[in-house]
Design an enzyme around this catalytic site. Structure first.
Site, mmCIF file in Angstrom:
data_model
loop_
_atom_site.group_PDB
_atom_site.id
_atom_site.type_symbol
_atom_site.label_atom_id
_atom_site.label_comp_id
_atom_site.label_asym_id
_atom_site.label_seq_id
_atom_site.Cartn_x
_atom_site.Cartn_y
_atom_site.Cartn_z
ATOM 1 N N GLU A 69 40.976 36.705 41.487
ATOM 2 C CA GLU A 69 41.019 37.036 43.441
ATOM 3 C C GLU A 69 42.299 37.409 43.386
ATOM 4 O OE1 GLU A 69 38.000 34.652 45.469
ATOM 5 O OE2 GLU A 69 36.637 35.150 44.587
ATOM 6 N N ASN A 82 37.195 34.596 36.332
ATOM 7 C CA ASN A 82 37.276 35.568 37.047
ATOM 8 C C ASN A 82 38.648 35.537 38.343
ATOM 9 O OD1 ASN A 82 36.302 33.693 38.324
ATOM 10 N ND2 ASN A 82 35.527 34.339 40.596
ATOM 11 N N GLU A 134 33.300 38.706 33.964
ATOM 12 C CA GLU A 134 33.879 39.189 32.197
ATOM 13 C C GLU A 134 34.555 40.159 31.928
ATOM 14 O OE1 GLU A 134 32.285 38.479 35.052
ATOM 15 O OE2 GLU A 134 29.615 38.209 34.895
#
Ligand code: THU
Length: 137
Positions: free
Chosen positions: A46, A44, A57
């Protein structure tokens, strides 16, 4: 755990360390195996403008597509904490584009795989590419 799943877990754990999660502090790693046997991974990422962040994913799927691959045969995500970290709804749909209903999706924690699902189990009665074929010409 089968050697194939062990390999996915190792790949997801390796990339989890690179997650950019300064806001949630929730690091996620994802690993995808394709029909060719190759593994693609993502974490991930951010962003200070929160909605611009992306899931692990999504990163793994982008890497897969960029390599010219289109067929997902297994997915594994790893995250920290006590709960079973299943894929978010949006990522279930992202996986749906490239996987079959019986494709396994493993949810792992620091201790290893905690639960095994199928795409159909996580996203029943889903909408996918096949719904559009009759409209394509
Ligand atoms: N996250 C993922 O990477 N994958 C998921 O399926 C669930 C959520 C990330 C997004 C965000 O950076 C953090 O976890 C907290 O939601």
């Amino acid at each position: 755990m089968s050697p194939d799943v062990e390999e996915l877990l190792a790949a997801a754990k390796a990339v989890q360390m690179n997650a950019h999660a300064p806001y949630s502090h929730f690091r996620v790693g994802a690993a995808i195996r394709t029909a060719s046997g190759r593994i693609f991974s993502g974490c991930n990422v951010e962003n200070a403008a929160y909605p611009q962040g992306s899931c692990a994913e999504a990163g793994a799927i982008s890497a897969m597509a960029a390599a010219g691959e289109r067929e997902i045969v297994a997915v594994l995500t790893v995250c920290d904490g006590e709960a079973i970290g299943t894929c978010c709804g949006g990522c279930r749909q992202r996986i749906r584009e490239f996987a079959k209903g019986d494709t396994p999706i493993y949810a792992a924690g620091p201790d290893g795989v905690r639960a095994t699902f199928t795409l159909d189990g996580l996203l029943p009665n889903s909408f996918g590419p096949d719904h559009l074929t009759e409209f394509q010409h």
